[in-house]
Design an enzyme around this catalytic site. Structure first.
Site, PDB file in Angstrom:
ATOM      1  N   GLY A  84      -4.620  -4.142   5.904  1.00 22.57           N
ATOM      2  CA  GLY A  84      -3.639  -3.937   6.972  1.00 22.57           C
ATOM      3  C   GLY A  84      -3.837  -2.580   7.613  1.00 22.57           C
ATOM      4  N   SER A  99       0.858  -1.178   0.000  1.00 25.16           N
ATOM      5  CA  SER A  99       0.000   0.000   0.000  1.00 25.16           C
ATOM      6  C   SER A  99       0.898   1.233   0.000  1.00 25.16           C
ATOM      7  CB  SER A  99      -0.883  -0.037   1.259  1.00 25.16           C
ATOM      8  OG  SER A  99      -1.647   1.136   1.362  1.00 25.16           O
ATOM      9  N   ASP A 106      -7.249   3.298  -3.339  1.00 18.85           N
ATOM     10  CA  ASP A 106      -8.011   3.360  -2.084  1.00 18.85           C
ATOM     11  C   ASP A 106      -8.240   4.824  -1.717  1.00 18.85           C
ATOM     12  OD1 ASP A 106      -9.131   3.045   0.423  1.00 18.85           O
ATOM     13  OD2 ASP A 106      -7.424   1.976   1.304  1.00 18.85           O
ATOM     14  N   GLU A 116     -11.207   0.976  -3.836  1.00 18.21           N
ATOM     15  CA  GLU A 116     -11.541   0.724  -2.433  1.00 18.21           C
ATOM     16  C   GLU A 116     -12.154   1.961  -1.790  1.00 18.21           C
ATOM     17  OE1 GLU A 116      -8.153  -1.058  -0.462  1.00 18.21           O
ATOM     18  OE2 GLU A 116      -8.962  -0.673   1.534  1.00 18.21           O
ATOM     19  N   ASP A 163     -14.001  -1.351   2.599  1.00 16.55           N
ATOM     20  CA  ASP A 163     -13.128  -1.524   3.770  1.00 16.55           C
ATOM     21  C   ASP A 163     -13.904  -0.953   4.973  1.00 16.55           C
ATOM     22  OD1 ASP A 163     -11.230  -1.051   5.785  1.00 16.55           O
ATOM     23  OD2 ASP A 163      -9.685  -0.255   4.488  1.00 16.55           O
TER      24      ASP A 163
HETATM   25  O1  OSB Z   1      -7.385   1.940   4.254  1.00 16.05           O
HETATM   26  O2  OSB Z   1      -6.319   0.146   4.017  1.00 16.05           O
HETATM   27  C1  OSB Z   1      -6.435   1.253   4.559  1.00 16.05           C
HETATM   28  C2  OSB Z   1      -3.421   1.911   6.840  1.00 16.05           C
HETATM   29  C3  OSB Z   1      -4.030   2.545   7.893  1.00 16.05           C
HETATM   30  C4  OSB Z   1      -5.386   2.795   7.831  1.00 16.05           C
HETATM   31  C5  OSB Z   1      -6.131   2.388   6.720  1.00 16.05           C
HETATM   32  C6  OSB Z   1      -5.522   1.723   5.662  1.00 16.05           C
HETATM   33  C7  OSB Z   1      -4.132   1.515   5.716  1.00 16.05           C
HETATM   34  C8  OSB Z   1      -3.355   0.895   4.638  1.00 16.05           C
HETATM   35  C9  OSB Z   1      -2.059   0.219   5.026  1.00 16.05           C
HETATM   36  O3  OSB Z   1      -3.661   0.971   3.466  1.00 16.05           O
HETATM   37  C10 OSB Z   1      -1.994  -1.208   4.627  1.00 16.05           C
HETATM   38  C11 OSB Z   1      -0.835  -1.943   5.278  1.00 16.05           C
HETATM   39  O4  OSB Z   1      -0.862  -2.189   6.500  1.00 16.05           O
HETATM   40  O5  OSB Z   1       0.097  -2.283   4.563  1.00 16.05           O
HETATM   41 MG    MG Z   2      -8.598   0.851   2.883  1.00 13.44          MG
END
Ligand code: OSB
Ligand code: MG
Length: 370
Positions: A290, A135, A188, A213, A238
């Protein structure tokens, strides 16, 4: 057997590189490590709530409060050791899924260690390796973003997720696609748009994204269904998916075609598995999201992502993507196939390094049955 002691530690760790989303830029994060002890065994959990109520309404501080004043006393009062009993009893308290999940995860790790089994076996996992995605946050400039994506691809990640927000969306996707025409790519928005922006979002259909997303805020299931009707790119939810019930409603309303499962967001593994099983029945693929977890939370995620309906690459990256020194040994690493091996030792199957946890701890509290 009864849980003899529960410990909470409030930690802060700096990221190796800032992480920017439509919520803003963060240089590091706070989180809570939960430990549940009995008979010389320690189960570890992680609370993924962040310092500010941006991704969800919970914060590190509210989850500490809920754990200290409600969830830990519940475990002692009812002599709970089984995570499924905890899930059932903790339902009496509304909301606060991340606080609940942190303690439930510690009880899962405890149970699996006591039985001498890795968690994936207890959950019914079927995969030995988990396809890893990365990400990638918003950068200062497009060339910075392209360089960063290139370095992750060089490391072997199989798919890239970029964060978008108004003003960093269509042009950004266009430039990323120009440079990386064949890379599995998704975007996202973390809820940064509304139906008023549908024309901008529909332009994203041109970039062959695996999915888009969470374009709209968490409670807008209906609006997501309206946008999905007009887009060919699958929507993935999500923040909107808080339970098996909201997963069912989203699928019935056709608000999305893919679901991102995060154990913290849905209140634990029991609920996450219900969502997984329901989606499998309905032929809706899921993948594991994550929250920039430490290795403890990420090891938990690897075991869950081993279930059969996790069908897309996951936001599960190597330790070095997040932290200079992770809290566990061995660190989580990518294989030459762009996957991560599911740990095979009992419980979470990785070894938290107490000295590193202590070094990052700002506050610590020990709880015992009265
Ligand atoms: O929206 O997926 C998300 C991290 C913190 C809060 C929300 C999100 C995220 C990430 C990180 O996209 C994903 C990772 O842990 O690699
Ligand atoms: Mg997300």
């Amino acid at each position: 057997m009864k849980i003899e002691r529960i410990e909470l530690a409030f930690l802060e760790l700096p990221y190796v590189h800032f992480f920017e989303t439509s919520f803003g830029r963060e240089e590091g994060r706070s989180f809570i490590i939960v430990k549940a002890y009995a008979e010389g065994i320690c189960g570890y959990g992680e609370v993924v709530a962040e310092a500010a109520p941006l991704y969800s309404g919970e914060t590190t501080e509210t989850s500490w409060h809920i754990l200290r004043d409600y969830l830990i006393p519940l475990v002692f009062e009812k002599s709970i050791t089984n995570p499924e009993d905890f899930y059932r009893e903790a339902k009496r308290f509304r909301g606060n899924p991340m606080a609940k999940a942190g303690l439930e995860l510690a009880l899962w790790d405890f149970k699996a260690k006591k039985e001498g089994l890795p968690l994936w076996k207890i959950y019914g996992g079927t995969k030995e390796e988990i396809p890893s995605g990365v990400s990638v946050g918003i950068e200062n400039t497009i060339p910075d973003l392209l360089d960063r994506i290139q370095s992750y691809l060089d490391e072997g990640y199989r798919r890239v997720k970029i964060k978008i927000k108004p003003g960093w969306d269509v042009h950004t996707c266009q430039e990323v696609r120009k440079r990386f025409p064949d890379t599995p790519l998704q975007a996202d928005a973390n809820g940064a748009y509304s139906l008023d922006n549908r024309e901008i979002l529909k332009k994203l259909d041109e970039y062959n994204l695996l999915m888009l997303e969470q374009p709209f805020p968490p409670y807008d299931l209906w609006d997501h269904s309206q946008l999905q009707k007009e887009m060919k790119t699958p929507l993935c939810l999500d923040e909107s998916i808080l339970s098996a019930t909201s997963a069912r409603q989203a699928i019935e309303m056709r608000s999305c075609r893919i679901i991102n499962i995060k154990v913290g967001r849905v209140g634990g593994v029991v609920e996450a598995r219900k969502i997984h099983d329901f989606c499998q029945e309905k032929d809706v693929p899921v993948w594991c999201g994550g929250m920039l977890e430490s290795g403890i939370g990420r090891a938990h995620n690897l075991h869950i992502a081993s279930l059969p309906n996790f069908k897309f690459p996951n936001d599960l990256s190597a330790s070095s993507r997040y932290y200079a020194q992770d809290l566990i040994e061995p660190p989580i690493e990518l294989t030459s196939r762009g996957t991560i091996k599911v740990p095979d030792a009992p419980g979470i199957g990785v070894f938290p390094v107490e000295k590193r946890i202590r070094k990052a701890t700002l506050r610590h509290e020990i709880f015992k049955p009265s």
